[in-house]
Scaffold this active site. Sequence first.
Site, PDB file in Angstrom:
ATOM      1  N   GLY A   1       2.058 -86.701  71.955  1.00 53.28           N
ATOM      2  CA  GLY A   1       1.922 -88.111  71.603  1.00 53.28           C
ATOM      3  C   GLY A   1       1.126 -88.248  70.328  1.00 53.28           C
ATOM      4  CB  SER A   2      -0.432 -91.165  68.775  1.00 49.28           C
ATOM      5  OG  SER A   2      -1.228 -91.586  69.858  1.00 49.28           O
TER       6      SER A   2
ATOM      7  CD  GLU B   1       3.757 -89.597  63.556  1.00 46.35           C
ATOM      8  OE1 GLU B   1       2.891 -90.208  64.206  1.00 46.35           O
ATOM      9  OE2 GLU B   1       4.353 -88.616  63.997  1.00 46.35           O
TER      10      GLU B   1
ATOM     11  NE  ARG C   1      16.660 -83.351  66.195  1.00 42.38           N
ATOM     12  CZ  ARG C   1      15.502 -82.879  66.656  1.00 42.38           C
ATOM     13  NH1 ARG C   1      14.456 -82.816  65.868  1.00 42.38           N
ATOM     14  NH2 ARG C   1      15.405 -82.471  67.896  1.00 42.38           N
TER      15      ARG C   1
ATOM     16  CE  LYS D   1       1.174 -91.543  80.870  1.00 46.28           C
ATOM     17  NZ  LYS D   1       2.357 -92.355  80.585  1.00 46.28           N
ATOM     18  N   PRO D   2       5.504 -89.851  82.336  1.00 45.22           N
ATOM     19  CG  PRO D   2       7.413 -90.881  83.221  1.00 45.22           C
ATOM     20  CD  PRO D   2       6.134 -90.198  83.624  1.00 45.22           C
TER      21      PRO D   2
ATOM     22  CB  CYS E   1       6.422 -85.453  66.072  1.00 42.92           C
ATOM     23  SG  CYS E   1       7.370 -84.234  66.965  1.00 42.92           S
TER      24      CYS E   1
ATOM     25  NE  ARG F   1       8.541 -79.614  72.682  1.00 42.93           N
ATOM     26  CZ  ARG F   1       8.413 -80.146  71.461  1.00 42.93           C
ATOM     27  NH1 ARG F   1       9.399 -80.001  70.585  1.00 42.93           N
ATOM     28  NH2 ARG F   1       7.354 -80.798  71.122  1.00 42.93           N
TER      29      ARG F   1
ATOM     30  CD1 TRP G   1       6.841 -94.331  72.916  1.00 43.45           C
ATOM     31  CD2 TRP G   1       8.741 -94.065  71.756  1.00 43.45           C
ATOM     32  NE1 TRP G   1       6.558 -94.555  71.586  1.00 43.45           N
ATOM     33  CE2 TRP G   1       7.711 -94.400  70.844  1.00 43.45           C
ATOM     34  CE3 TRP G   1      10.026 -93.859  71.249  1.00 43.45           C
ATOM     35  CZ2 TRP G   1       7.920 -94.524  69.470  1.00 43.45           C
ATOM     36  CZ3 TRP G   1      10.241 -93.978  69.886  1.00 43.45           C
ATOM     37  CH2 TRP G   1       9.198 -94.307  69.017  1.00 43.45           C
ATOM     38  CG  ASN G   2       9.362 -89.134  70.136  1.00 44.09           C
ATOM     39  OD1 ASN G   2       8.908 -88.652  71.179  1.00 44.09           O
ATOM     40  ND2 ASN G   2       9.149 -88.586  68.964  1.00 44.09           N
TER      41      ASN G   2
ATOM     42  CD  GLU H   1       3.379 -79.107  70.552  1.00 46.12           C
ATOM     43  OE1 GLU H   1       3.590 -79.465  69.379  1.00 46.12           O
ATOM     44  OE2 GLU H   1       3.361 -77.920  70.904  1.00 46.12           O
ATOM     45  CG  LEU H   2      -1.920 -84.048  68.932  1.00 42.38           C
ATOM     46  CD1 LEU H   2      -3.382 -84.018  68.539  1.00 42.38           C
ATOM     47  CD2 LEU H   2      -1.718 -84.823  70.217  1.00 42.38           C
TER      48      LEU H   2
HETATM   49  P1  NAD Z   1       1.154 -92.431  72.324  1.00 44.60           P
HETATM   50  O1  NAD Z   1       0.061 -91.493  72.003  1.00 44.60           O
HETATM   51  O2  NAD Z   1       0.910 -93.876  72.214  1.00 44.60           O
HETATM   52  O3  NAD Z   1       1.641 -92.192  73.821  1.00 44.60           O
HETATM   53  C1  NAD Z   1       1.998 -90.919  74.280  1.00 44.60           C
HETATM   54  C2  NAD Z   1       1.742 -90.855  75.763  1.00 44.60           C
HETATM   55  O4  NAD Z   1       0.346 -91.023  75.990  1.00 44.60           O
HETATM   56  C3  NAD Z   1       2.437 -91.936  76.578  1.00 44.60           C
HETATM   57  O5  NAD Z   1       2.887 -91.373  77.781  1.00 44.60           O
HETATM   58  C4  NAD Z   1       1.322 -92.925  76.843  1.00 44.60           C
HETATM   59  O6  NAD Z   1       1.507 -93.648  78.033  1.00 44.60           O
HETATM   60  C5  NAD Z   1       0.148 -91.983  76.983  1.00 44.60           C
HETATM   61  N1  NAD Z   1      -1.155 -92.607  76.797  1.00 44.60           N
HETATM   62  C6  NAD Z   1      -1.485 -93.632  75.973  1.00 44.60           C
HETATM   63  N2  NAD Z   1      -2.803 -93.916  76.112  1.00 44.60           N
HETATM   64  C7  NAD Z   1      -3.305 -93.046  77.018  1.00 44.60           C
HETATM   65  C8  NAD Z   1      -4.593 -92.823  77.582  1.00 44.60           C
HETATM   66  N3  NAD Z   1      -5.638 -93.558  77.242  1.00 44.60           N
HETATM   67  N4  NAD Z   1      -4.743 -91.835  78.487  1.00 44.60           N
HETATM   68  C9  NAD Z   1      -3.696 -91.071  78.827  1.00 44.60           C
HETATM   69  N5  NAD Z   1      -2.453 -91.241  78.358  1.00 44.60           N
HETATM   70  C10 NAD Z   1      -2.266 -92.212  77.450  1.00 44.60           C
HETATM   71  O7  NAD Z   1       2.384 -91.966  71.457  1.00 44.60           O
HETATM   72  P2  NAD Z   1       3.855 -92.565  71.448  1.00 44.60           P
HETATM   73  O8  NAD Z   1       3.852 -93.783  70.610  1.00 44.60           O
HETATM   74  O9  NAD Z   1       4.423 -92.659  72.822  1.00 44.60           O
HETATM   75  O10 NAD Z   1       4.653 -91.380  70.742  1.00 44.60           O
HETATM   76  C11 NAD Z   1       4.699 -91.245  69.388  1.00 44.60           C
HETATM   77  C12 NAD Z   1       3.717 -90.207  68.919  1.00 44.60           C
HETATM   78  O11 NAD Z   1       3.988 -88.965  69.544  1.00 44.60           O
HETATM   79  C13 NAD Z   1       3.840 -89.948  67.443  1.00 44.60           C
HETATM   80  O12 NAD Z   1       2.574 -89.835  66.865  1.00 44.60           O
HETATM   81  C14 NAD Z   1       4.582 -88.621  67.373  1.00 44.60           C
HETATM   82  O13 NAD Z   1       4.387 -87.916  66.209  1.00 44.60           O
HETATM   83  C15 NAD Z   1       4.046 -87.931  68.564  1.00 44.60           C
HETATM   84  N6  NAD Z   1       4.955 -86.854  68.969  1.00 44.60           N
HETATM   85  C16 NAD Z   1       4.563 -85.567  68.741  1.00 44.60           C
HETATM   86  C17 NAD Z   1       5.410 -84.532  69.072  1.00 44.60           C
HETATM   87  C18 NAD Z   1       5.005 -83.113  68.827  1.00 44.60           C
HETATM   88  O14 NAD Z   1       5.599 -82.245  69.417  1.00 44.60           O
HETATM   89  N7  NAD Z   1       4.016 -82.838  68.020  1.00 44.60           N
HETATM   90  C19 NAD Z   1       6.653 -84.797  69.631  1.00 44.60           C
HETATM   91  C20 NAD Z   1       7.023 -86.125  69.843  1.00 44.60           C
HETATM   92  C21 NAD Z   1       6.143 -87.149  69.510  1.00 44.60           C
END
Ligand code: NAD
Length: 482
Positions: free
Chosen positions: A233-234, A386, A283, A179-180, A289, A164, A155-156, A255-256
């Site tokens: 994501g995470s 984080e 920012r 899947k956003p 991340c 990207r 979401w960020n 990309e975590l």
């Molecule tokens: P998140 O991992 O909770 O969610 C990310 C995505 O994964 C969402 O679309 C969510 O719906 C999906 N998701 C959650 N559980 C899932 C499952 N069981 N199966 C499939 N999809 C699932 O992360 P967040 O809170 O949305 O975003 C923040 C995290 O993203 C932070 O850790 C941040 O560092 C990371 N991030 C990394 C980068 C990078 O490029 N390295 C960029 C932006 C954000």
Amino acid sequence: MAIEDLIASVPTGLWIGGEERQATSTFDVLDPSDDQVLAAVADATAADAVAALDAACAVQAEWAATAPRKRGEILRSVFEKITERADDIAALMTLEMGKVVAESKGEVAYGAEFFRWFSEEAVRIAGRYTPAPAGTGRILVTKQAVGPCYAITPWNFPLAMGTRKMGPAFAAGCTMIVKPAQETPLTMLLLAKLMDEAGLPKGVLSVLPTSNPGAVSTALIDDGRLRKLTFTGSTGVGKALVKQSADKLLRTSMELGGNAPFIVFDDADVDAAVDGAILAKMRNGGEACTAANRFHVANSVREEFTEKLVKRMSEFTLGKGIDPASTLGPLVNSKQVATVTELVSDAVSKGATVAVGGVAPGGPGNFYPATVLADVPADARILKEEIFGPVAPITGFDTEDEGVAAANNTEYGLAAYVYTQSLDRALRVADRIESGMVGINRGVISDAAAPFGGIKESGFGREGGSEGIEEYLDTKYIALTN
Ligand code: NAD
């Protein structure tokens, strides 16, 4: 465009095969500045995921065979379309994600750039031709589109984390289902509509908002037709998805999470370091991340750096992101406010001092002020986890070795920032820092033309640069006789 008209113009159904489809149920998207409902969005199921994959598979071969120049031109039109609608996209992003409009405009420019950059890369997918060393034949190497891809985004950065992935995938000739994040699906749905208007063939992109990411993802990952999973994501969710993808041996890009160190050496230009710190920390309201997560400052300049940073952090105006007077918007939800609050109290209980900020003002909305923590002890959780919020923890070091060791004391390895006026030291430290990206005397490093990505538990794979398209290409070796 007025806000009501803007929201009314966004498709709120599922985007499958270039068309909006209704779902059996919906979920609400909230405005983080007051927790009011912005829109009810279609809630995709596993069956919808299969329908999106059917649509992708139906056009995959034709899209991969489309002339690279044509694919590039479509991407260029998308870039132009986004640029024309920059103000609307930025306003929509602010409404669903919270950050101030200036930040959203920055993201629109950054996110659009991936279509311009990869429109130029689409025509440069090259192979190679060499004689076999033994003289027994010839070696031809070609690159082919990986096939249907599945992208999961956070979401960020509601636009850029998708573009990207889409830019290089479409340039390479892959189809993609996106899947956003459930917090911010509106930006991606509007983008899908704009891409359709820009001439992207139907079926090349589908967008599946859902409140049940596990079910939708499992349906796609377990379907033998999917070829690649790309996730931002995470780290926890990324690890689970890598395990899940192992069954079909999908190609994966991850990309975590990050825990970026911001190191200020004793020979740094302290004013420049404070300018860079504001960018690297604030920012996206700290929800990045790549955000500087901890400030390791040489003890000889620590007091000066802290005083100057506190002054600058106290100048932020907290308020609704859509209000032009605000320079810091709300966090995405109450859970994020609770996490930041918990990390700050842990640090304070272990001896850190709150130099500015440090107290969430309470509802309505999910606000947290710009905060500086001084004298943060090494065992504070905030140095290891984080933060994803506008909090700058400062800690000191004496020697270069100590600074580098402290910076590397994390399982993450995404971004790092180094301030020094010595070129030798800058290069020496950049070599020793365990991260995929290092900023030298600058607080923002993201660039569509550069390879973005991490090492260690920040993941693998690169987005952007000439490397980015490789994630969506398979290498084929064709053995020839003489
Ligand atoms: P998140 O991992 O909770 O969610 C990310 C995505 O994964 C969402 O679309 C969510 O719906 C999906 N998701 C959650 N559980 C899932 C499952 N069981 N199966 C499939 N999809 C699932 O992360 P967040 O809170 O949305 O975003 C923040 C995290 O993203 C932070 O850790 C941040 O560092 C990371 N991030 C990394 C980068 C990078 O490029 N390295 C960029 C932006 C954000």
